[in-house]
Scaffold this active site. Sequence first.
Site, PDB file in Angstrom:
ATOM      1  N   ARG A 177       0.825  -1.226   0.000  1.00  0.00           N
ATOM      2  CA  ARG A 177       0.000   0.000   0.000  1.00  0.00           C
ATOM      3  C   ARG A 177       0.853   1.268   0.000  1.00  0.00           C
ATOM      4  O   ARG A 177       0.495   2.288   0.595  1.00  0.00           O
ATOM      5  CB  ARG A 177      -0.935   0.037   1.216  1.00  0.00           C
ATOM      6  N   CYS A 226     -10.791  -0.487   3.231  1.00  0.00           N
ATOM      7  CA  CYS A 226     -10.186  -0.545   4.563  1.00  0.00           C
ATOM      8  C   CYS A 226      -9.673   0.831   4.967  1.00  0.00           C
ATOM      9  O   CYS A 226      -9.066   1.541   4.173  1.00  0.00           O
ATOM     10  CB  CYS A 226      -9.045  -1.561   4.586  1.00  0.00           C
ATOM     11  N   GLU A 296      -5.023   3.865   5.825  1.00  0.00           N
ATOM     12  CA  GLU A 296      -4.855   3.378   4.464  1.00  0.00           C
ATOM     13  C   GLU A 296      -5.575   4.336   3.522  1.00  0.00           C
ATOM     14  O   GLU A 296      -5.142   4.573   2.400  1.00  0.00           O
ATOM     15  CB  GLU A 296      -5.448   1.964   4.374  1.00  0.00           C
TER      16      GLU A 296
HETATM   17  N1  EPU Z   1     -11.300 -10.564  10.510  1.00  0.00           N
HETATM   18  C1  EPU Z   1     -12.093 -10.614  11.619  1.00  0.00           C
HETATM   19  N2  EPU Z   1     -13.029  -9.632  11.791  1.00  0.00           N
HETATM   20  C2  EPU Z   1     -13.179  -8.607  10.913  1.00  0.00           C
HETATM   21  C3  EPU Z   1     -12.359  -8.565   9.781  1.00  0.00           C
HETATM   22  C4  EPU Z   1     -11.422  -9.557   9.593  1.00  0.00           C
HETATM   23  O1  EPU Z   1     -11.958 -11.502  12.438  1.00  0.00           O
HETATM   24  O2  EPU Z   1     -14.036  -7.750  11.152  1.00  0.00           O
HETATM   25  C5  EPU Z   1     -10.322 -11.650  10.303  1.00  0.00           C
HETATM   26  C6  EPU Z   1     -10.744 -12.528   9.118  1.00  0.00           C
HETATM   27  O3  EPU Z   1     -11.633 -13.516   9.506  1.00  0.00           O
HETATM   28  C7  EPU Z   1      -9.414 -13.078   8.643  1.00  0.00           C
HETATM   29  C8  EPU Z   1      -8.425 -11.955   8.986  1.00  0.00           C
HETATM   30  O4  EPU Z   1      -9.071 -11.134   9.943  1.00  0.00           O
HETATM   31  O5  EPU Z   1      -9.063 -14.214   9.390  1.00  0.00           O
HETATM   32  C9  EPU Z   1      -8.038 -11.146   7.750  1.00  0.00           C
HETATM   33  O6  EPU Z   1      -9.221 -10.605   7.173  1.00  0.00           O
HETATM   34  P1  EPU Z   1      -9.375 -10.374   5.584  1.00  0.00           P
HETATM   35  O7  EPU Z   1      -9.086 -11.651   4.859  1.00  0.00           O
HETATM   36  O8  EPU Z   1     -10.676  -9.716   5.354  1.00  0.00           O
HETATM   37  O9  EPU Z   1      -8.182  -9.455   5.218  1.00  0.00           O
HETATM   38  P2  EPU Z   1      -7.774  -8.051   5.796  1.00  0.00           P
HETATM   39  O10 EPU Z   1      -6.345  -8.175   6.220  1.00  0.00           O
HETATM   40  O11 EPU Z   1      -8.722  -7.509   6.775  1.00  0.00           O
HETATM   41  C10 EPU Z   1      -6.840  -7.231   3.495  1.00  0.00           C
HETATM   42  C11 EPU Z   1      -6.834  -5.923   2.768  1.00  0.00           C
HETATM   43  C12 EPU Z   1      -8.121  -5.763   1.969  1.00  0.00           C
HETATM   44  C13 EPU Z   1      -8.239  -6.913   0.987  1.00  0.00           C
HETATM   45  C14 EPU Z   1      -8.256  -8.216   1.798  1.00  0.00           C
HETATM   46  C15 EPU Z   1      -8.266  -9.445   0.897  1.00  0.00           C
HETATM   47  C16 EPU Z   1      -5.619  -4.241   4.016  1.00  0.00           C
HETATM   48  C17 EPU Z   1      -5.701  -3.097   4.966  1.00  0.00           C
HETATM   49  N3  EPU Z   1      -6.764  -4.830   3.722  1.00  0.00           N
HETATM   50  O12 EPU Z   1      -7.872  -7.151   4.474  1.00  0.00           O
HETATM   51  O13 EPU Z   1      -7.978  -4.561   1.215  1.00  0.00           O
HETATM   52  O14 EPU Z   1      -9.437  -6.802   0.233  1.00  0.00           O
HETATM   53  O15 EPU Z   1      -7.040  -8.313   2.592  1.00  0.00           O
HETATM   54  O16 EPU Z   1      -7.042  -9.604   0.263  1.00  0.00           O
HETATM   55  O17 EPU Z   1      -4.531  -4.561   3.531  1.00  0.00           O
HETATM   56  C18 EPU Z   1      -8.406  -2.210   1.087  1.00  0.00           C
HETATM   57  O18 EPU Z   1      -7.230  -2.062   0.785  1.00  0.00           O
HETATM   58  O19 EPU Z   1      -9.183  -1.224   1.147  1.00  0.00           O
HETATM   59  C19 EPU Z   1      -8.913  -3.530   1.374  1.00  0.00           C
HETATM   60  C20 EPU Z   1     -10.146  -3.745   1.749  1.00  0.00           C
END
Ligand code: EPU
Length: 301
Positions: A177, A226, A296
Amino acid sequence: MRIEDAKILVALPDLGVDRLEDASLSEHTSLGIGGTTDLLLIKRHASIPQLVRMLDAAGYAFKFLGGGSNVLIRDGELPWVMLHLVKPDPEVRLEGNFTYVDAAADLGRTVTFCAKNNLGGMDGLIGVPGTVGGALRMNAGAYGIQIGTYVREVELYRAETRSLVTLRGAEIRFEYRHTSFAHDDIMLAVKLELPSKPFKEILDGIRICNEKRRSSQPLNQKSAGCIFKNPPGVSAGRMLDELGLKSFHVGDARVSDRHANFFVNAGNATAAQMLSLIDTVRERVRNSYGITLEEEVIIWK
Ligand code: EPU
């Protein structure tokens, strides 16, 4: 900010620029938040240096708005004119495995267009809203894929030198990012090199990503994706969830009950409410985990 300089107003049509007077940027951002200003729609990249020279000379501050999907803009009358690139037709041109894309092109449509031409690699980016230029600037990523991997050349407007510049991919650093572009560089066009892959295989990958996204993200609500970056090795969303912050709100600015790192505009949220929510949540995380979350989303206040 309203443009009143007669010289500029007269020159705009010749420069291929349309002016939307007193536009409400809440209509141009995915959060549905943002104050009012003159919005200049630029139809020709080549006009940018001259346009900027004229704005500079008349003392108008300006900013460039891309797809509006990763930005939180302050309320009220804005102290800058907003510039926005209009999509050309066609947005995408192919030459073997090279894809030439205008920065104003929609990212999702670009991924689909390439897929239909048996060019893959960017499958995971399909549901990321916004433009190719916005994705480039942030090195947008999802499901293990980042756009930077495929960048071979970028044309940009460099505000520092007030000139059009072409950078080779190797001259640009793409990190999580984050990129080495200057904060005021304006993306104009990009050359990508994409791996050949049969459409059907790409489609299967796209379907899986779409399904994951639909089940975990509030796609039908107004958001900027995010809000915080993930600190190394940790998910910001999971931390906020563990702290019981889902549905926590300041006015209509609300932590999504589906994914806690998405903050949604649940009605008529203001930038002030969203900023207050961001600060409060950051403070809660700092107190409980000793981690200071970094935004972000881009904030213009
Ligand atoms: N989780 C929770 N509760 C929540 C959200 C997430 O327990 O409310 C847990 C999920 O169950 C999972 C872990 O946290 O075990 C990671 O969650 P997720 O797979 O949704 O990935 P993330 O790290 O929250 C990142 C990116 C997203 C992207 C997703 C999928 C960042 C800040 N976010 O989210 O990107 O879509 O991976 O690859 O890097 C964005 O950049 O705006 C964005 C949404």
